[in-house]
Structures are given as C-alpha cells and as structure tokens.
Scaffold this motif. Sequence first.
Motif, short mmCIF file in Angstrom:
data_model
loop_
_atom_site.label_atom_id
_atom_site.label_comp_id
_atom_site.label_asym_id
_atom_site.label_seq_id
_atom_site.Cartn_x
_atom_site.Cartn_y
_atom_site.Cartn_z
N TYR A 50 -44.12 -0.78 6.61
CA TYR A 50 -44.89 -0.59 5.39
C TYR A 50 -44.65 0.71 4.86
O TYR A 50 -44.33 0.76 3.59
CB TYR A 50 -46.32 -0.73 5.81
CG TYR A 50 -47.40 -0.41 4.86
CD1 TYR A 50 -47.86 -1.21 3.75
CD2 TYR A 50 -47.84 0.85 5.06
CE1 TYR A 50 -48.75 -0.80 3.00
CE2 TYR A 50 -48.96 1.16 3.99
CZ TYR A 50 -49.19 0.43 2.94
OH TYR A 50 -50.19 0.70 2.03
N LEU A 51 -44.87 1.84 5.76
CA LEU A 51 -44.51 3.26 5.04
C LEU A 51 -43.25 3.49 4.47
O LEU A 51 -43.02 3.88 3.45
CB LEU A 51 -44.93 4.07 6.11
CG LEU A 51 -46.48 4.39 6.41
CD1 LEU A 51 -46.69 5.36 7.38
CD2 LEU A 51 -47.22 4.72 5.20
N LEU A 52 -42.18 2.95 5.27
CA LEU A 52 -40.81 3.19 5.03
C LEU A 52 -40.49 2.19 3.79
O LEU A 52 -39.62 2.52 2.79
CB LEU A 52 -39.92 2.74 6.07
CG LEU A 52 -39.91 3.83 7.32
CD1 LEU A 52 -39.05 3.27 8.57
CD2 LEU A 52 -39.52 5.13 6.76
N ALA A 53 -41.10 1.09 3.77
CA ALA A 53 -40.66 0.22 2.31
C ALA A 53 -41.32 0.75 1.20
O ALA A 53 -41.05 0.77 0.19
CB ALA A 53 -41.21 -1.12 2.63
N ARG A 54 -42.49 1.57 1.30
CA ARG A 54 -43.03 2.26 0.23
C ARG A 54 -42.36 3.27 -0.19
O ARG A 54 -42.64 3.88 -1.10
CB ARG A 54 -44.53 2.73 0.59
CG ARG A 54 -45.40 1.50 0.50
CD ARG A 54 -46.81 1.90 1.05
NE ARG A 54 -47.46 2.93 0.27
CZ ARG A 54 -48.45 2.95 -0.73
NH1 ARG A 54 -48.90 1.54 -0.95
NH2 ARG A 54 -48.97 3.81 -1.26
N ALA A 190 -53.01 -7.26 5.60
CA ALA A 190 -52.81 -6.71 4.32
C ALA A 190 -51.64 -5.98 4.02
O ALA A 190 -51.02 -5.98 3.21
CB ALA A 190 -54.09 -6.17 3.70
N LEU A 191 -51.31 -5.17 5.26
CA LEU A 191 -50.17 -4.24 5.29
C LEU A 191 -48.95 -5.02 5.10
O LEU A 191 -48.01 -4.73 4.41
CB LEU A 191 -50.25 -3.38 6.27
CG LEU A 191 -50.74 -1.87 6.10
CD1 LEU A 191 -51.99 -1.73 5.53
CD2 LEU A 191 -50.86 -1.01 7.44
N VAL A 192 -48.81 -6.13 5.72
CA VAL A 192 -47.81 -7.14 5.83
C VAL A 192 -47.68 -7.56 4.50
O VAL A 192 -46.33 -7.46 3.80
CB VAL A 192 -47.93 -8.27 6.75
CG1 VAL A 192 -46.67 -9.12 6.53
CG2 VAL A 192 -47.89 -7.55 8.11
N LEU A 193 -48.55 -8.06 3.43
CA LEU A 193 -48.52 -8.61 2.20
C LEU A 193 -47.80 -7.45 1.24
O LEU A 193 -47.09 -7.70 0.53
CB LEU A 193 -49.63 -9.17 1.73
CG LEU A 193 -50.31 -10.32 2.63
CD1 LEU A 193 -51.44 -10.87 2.01
CD2 LEU A 193 -49.07 -11.55 2.73
N LYS A 194 -48.26 -6.14 1.44
CA LYS A 194 -47.91 -5.17 0.83
C LYS A 194 -46.43 -4.91 0.95
O LYS A 194 -45.76 -4.41 0.09
CB LYS A 194 -48.88 -3.74 0.79
CG LYS A 194 -50.13 -3.99 0.23
CD LYS A 194 -50.26 -3.60 -1.00
CE LYS A 194 -51.63 -3.95 -1.60
NZ LYS A 194 -51.69 -3.97 -3.01
N TYR A 195 -46.02 -4.81 2.31
CA TYR A 195 -44.55 -4.47 2.91
C TYR A 195 -43.64 -5.53 2.06
O TYR A 195 -42.79 -5.38 1.65
CB TYR A 195 -44.58 -4.52 4.22
CG TYR A 195 -43.41 -4.71 4.83
CD1 TYR A 195 -42.28 -3.68 4.77
CD2 TYR A 195 -43.05 -5.92 5.33
CE1 TYR A 195 -41.36 -3.90 5.37
CE2 TYR A 195 -41.66 -6.05 6.23
CZ TYR A 195 -40.88 -4.91 5.93
OH TYR A 195 -39.26 -4.95 6.66
N ILE A 196 -44.04 -6.89 1.97
CA ILE A 196 -43.22 -7.75 1.50
C ILE A 196 -43.06 -7.49 -0.05
O ILE A 196 -42.23 -7.81 -0.56
CB ILE A 196 -43.87 -9.37 1.54
CG1 ILE A 196 -43.86 -9.59 3.17
CG2 ILE A 196 -43.11 -10.22 0.98
CD1 ILE A 196 -44.38 -10.78 3.65
N GLU A 197 -44.26 -7.37 -0.76
CA GLU A 197 -44.39 -6.91 -2.13
C GLU A 197 -43.23 -5.90 -2.45
O GLU A 197 -42.72 -5.77 -3.45
CB GLU A 197 -45.62 -6.65 -2.51
CG GLU A 197 -46.59 -7.47 -3.05
CD GLU A 197 -48.08 -6.96 -3.42
OE1 GLU A 197 -49.00 -7.60 -2.77
OE2 GLU A 197 -48.11 -5.75 -4.05
N ALA A 198 -43.10 -4.83 -1.53
CA ALA A 198 -42.26 -3.79 -1.69
C ALA A 198 -40.73 -4.07 -1.31
O ALA A 198 -39.98 -3.22 -1.28
CB ALA A 198 -42.64 -2.59 -0.64
N GLY A 199 -40.58 -5.38 -1.08
CA GLY A 199 -39.23 -6.00 -0.78
C GLY A 199 -38.94 -5.84 0.70
O GLY A 199 -37.81 -6.24 1.11
#
Length: 510
Positions: A50-54, A190-199
């Motif tokens: 999550y952090l790296l995708a962001r 929730a972090l997984v969904l944000k991670y997917i949103e970030a590609g």
Amino acid sequence: MTEPHAIPKFPESYWSESSSRLSSFPALEQNIESDVAVVGGGISGITTAYLLAREGFKVALLEAGRLLNGTTGHTTAKITAQHDLIYDELIHREGEEKASLYYKASMDALQFIKQTIERDKIDCGFSKQDAYVFTNSDEYINKLEKEMAAYSLLGIPGEYTDQIPLYIPAKAAVIMHNQAQFHPLQYLSALVLKYIEAGGAIYEQTTAVDVETGSIPEVITSKGHRIKCKHVVSCTHFPFYDGHGFYFARMHADRSYVLGIRIEDKFPGGMYLSAEDPKRSIRYAETAEHDKLLLIGGQSHKTGQGICTINHYEELQRYAGMHFRIKEIAYRWSAQDLVTGDKIPYIGRITASSPNVYIATGYRKWGMTNGTAAAMLIRDLILEKDNAYEGLYAPSRSISFETIKNLVVDNADVAKHLIAGKLEMVHKRPEDLALDEGSVVKLHGKRAGAYKDEEGKLFLVDTTCTHMGCEVEWNNGERTWDCPCHGSRFAISGEVIEGPAEKPLKTLQL
Ligand SMILES: Cc1cc2nc3c(=O)[nH]c(=O)nc-3n(C[C@H](O)[C@H](O)[C@H](O)COP(=O)(O)OP(=O)(O)OC[C@H]3O[C@@H](n4cnc5c(N)ncnc54)[C@H](O)[C@@H]3O)c2cc1C
Ligand code: FES
C-alpha cells in the motif's frame, strides 16, 4: 505428543467471520515485470505494498493462499507499544537509546494506523485503550517495578497500580496509556482497496519459492513464473528465500490459542496481559450485535511441541470460567508468529550481498505495530530516505552474548527433536484410526503420518520434514502436520502451509 481425539472444528477466527470478504484475486499465470514484488498478504505485506503504491511504484503483491488468512487473520489485534515486559530488559541489554527507539517505532506505527483510519474514514472498530501488564505473583512484583522505572527513564506515559478493573486477582500492574485496538481485517481490507486504486496488482494462490539475485532480481514462483523487479520484499515469517542469512537458525515459531467468548458480564475496557506464565491476553471486541465478545489468548508453545491441542482450549476456557460468566464459546482459533533471539524484529536488507532483497519478520506476537513499522521502514529504504529505526531492526545487526546463548539453546532444542523423533517407538497402524483422526503410525516398519477423513479416505505422508529432516507431529486442532524444529506446517496431503520448508511431505501408499 499424543493427540487421542479429533476436536470439533469451529468457525474461522472472529475477524474473518465478521468482516466482508475481499473478492478473490487470480493466480500469476505468466512472467511479469514490476518495480517491487512484495511477498506475503498479512499486515506487513499489505501495508508495505500500500505504501509503495502510494509513492508511485508499480507493485505486485504475491500470496500463497488468500490474503489475510495467515497470522494476521488470527491475531488479537492490540495496537500497542506495551510488548509485555520489555523495556527494562532492552535498557539493560541494548542500552537506553535502543530501548527508546523501540518504543518510538511502535508508537509511530500506532499513530500511522490511527491517522490512516481517520484520513481514509475506515470503519474498523478502532478505539483508544489503556494496556496493562499485570501479575498476581510475588515473584513478578519486582519485575513490574523495574519495568515502571524503565518507563520513567524513557519518558513513557505510564502508571504503576495494585489493582486492575477486571475481577481477576492482581497484586500489581503497569499501565501504558493511550494505546488502541481495532478489527484488523476491516482495516487491512480498506488498505487493499486503496492499494488497488493506486494501481497495485495482487496474485493469490501464488507461492514464491526463490529469488535470482542481481541488479534486476527475479522472483520465481512454484509454477515457474518469474517476476522481474528492482526490489523484492519478503513478509512471509521465515523468508521464502534465505540468501545464506540462516534465518531458520536465528528465530523460532511460537503458537498461541484464542477463545472468543460471549459473556454475561460487562467488560470495563482495557487490554490486559499477565506477566507470568501461563500467559493470558485479554481484550474485548465490539460485535455487530452491540455485545462485547471477550477474547482470551494464551497457552503459547513452540510449534510442534505442545500438549494435545484440545487441552490448550480447555485451559483457556477454565481460566475464563474462573473470572467471567460464560454464555457461549463462539470462536476458537490458533496461529503462530516468529521470535528472534534478542526479541527485536528483523526488518531490512536480507544480507549485505543482496541489497535489493528485504525481509520483515520476527514480530514476537506484536505484529500490529511491528508489522506496520516494518512497512514504513522498507518504504524508506526503497526510497533511499533516512529512517531512525534502520539500525535497530537491521537483520545484520551484531548480537549480544545473551542473545547468542538463547540461539544456542534454540538450536540445541532442534537437535534434540531431530534425534527424539527418529527414536520414537510407534505401534499404531493406519487401520486403527477412527474417522477424522490423525496420528503417527507404523507403515511398512517405518514411522509415517496418517489421517482418515470423515468419509474414511486415508492420507499417508512421510513424517520427515522436508526442511532439515526433523519428524513432524500431528496437530489435532488444525488437522496439520507441524514440525517441532523450525515450525513448518503441512496439510494432511503434505502441501506446505507455513515454511521454512518449501517442499511438500512425501506421500505414501498402504
Ligand atoms: C494468537 C496470536 C495473537 C496475537 N495478538 C497480537 C496482538 O494483540 N497485537 C499485535 O500487535 N500482534 C499480535 N500478534 C502478532 C501478529 O498477529 C503477527 O505478528 C502479524 O499478524 C504477522 O503478520 P505478517 O504479515 O508477518 O504475517 P501473516 O499475517 O501470517 O502473513 C504472511 C503471509 O505470507 C504468506 N506466505 C508465506 N510464504 C509464502 C510464499 N512463499 N509465497 C507467497 N506467500 C507466502 C502466508 O500465506 C501468509 O498469508 C498475535 C499473534 C498470534 C499468533
Ligand atoms: S522446519 Fe526445519 S526441520 Fe522442519
């Protein structure tokens, strides 16, 4: 270890029963390229990804089974820097500066979780709680006093008291204020969904088995597919690729058990841990029905070395019954985590010769904060940013004489089990098994593992662990074969559930 009766299966852990499941993700079926390959779908792998995708990295997250079904799905999810009694020990062994860094890293992780929940409005039952380590043993009062003195020296907001708000006898307790608890799967989903949103990309049912190191490392999966990337992160307990770091000899796997109990009593709040053995960990979870589910954990032992599994649950139930009015035992589960010789996690570069392969492990059952701190540190290492905790957690750190002694004891224990398993006399035969029973048996004159399922189908395996040759034991609660040496676990048909073993147990025929 004898496991005479199979014990009834209970629902999955409370966490997985009470959070909406993420949809499943496809397995990796081709070679791919990515900036970073993160392996392991628990709190540390997901938070790192999550952090790296962001940060704009192209990330591939690989998981051998389903996301959040490992230890993170079977935790008790206290978010705290109160990792049992640790600060007095750290001051004396590692010095005041490192002890202080350890506290600050855990509190930074707690703050990160809190701020992420607030910013992304994640509904995950996060609540502020005081954390208590308590004792009812005269022997431990002095240890608690020393821990309190360590808090004062390090400036940790805390308090010494001679009572706790539960109806559990306690002669003393050390309180750490402003800690927290949450529902780990609601938060991480929730972090997984944000991670997917970030590609971010996710591959489940994809087991990483090796790394070809170099300036562009390649992760190799059990199906032979490759992920070409700039950085590899292993968040898989024992690293899936050891890189001559000998991590199997530097950590051991420790298992614990948890009961989720509906009680008649009101729970006063707070998160509790007994200082003395047998350890008892207590907190509540707010359920959808607005009642409070009491979570009691404990009965730790090295993986593969415990008493009959049902006894662990019975002991926890007996303890709960002494202090609470039980309405129903609703959940029951167990899981394991790794412990390093000096009780400080290994987070960072796996070895100096493989600077773009990172590991995050050894959380000693404090992975909500340690796993989050790991993700933040690995992000900074990849970004080449300074991080105050790099030296504290460095897997290559020098270790004290006391730590070496602990490792020698651990390895002597491994040697003992290696020999004991080979000498064990076995008389039971596969045909003696009842339905849904597993046991070590004698097959063609040799030790073997047998499990007869509920339909009478027999599964036979060679009990020699494929990691380094110790003899696996039957785990009646989980219906698995567990290795007493380094904690590998295998399914009834021999597949690896948890490493360091990479290859399945050999299957046998009648
Ligand atoms: C009973 C119990 C209670 C606990 N309570 C607390 C608590 O109150 N507070 C706290 O802070 N901590 C607690 N902990 C510790 C915490 O739960 C763990 O430290 C944390 O969940 C570990 O997270 P992880 O990401 O390292 O591992 P996991 O969640 O186990 O994730 C690792 C993942 O890696 C996958 N994997 C393994 N090998 C491979 C491979 N070769 N290829 C691909 N995938 C692979 C596995 O399938 C697994 O899903 C507790 C632990 C236990 C056992
Ligand atoms: S896990 Fe090392 S010998 Fe089994």
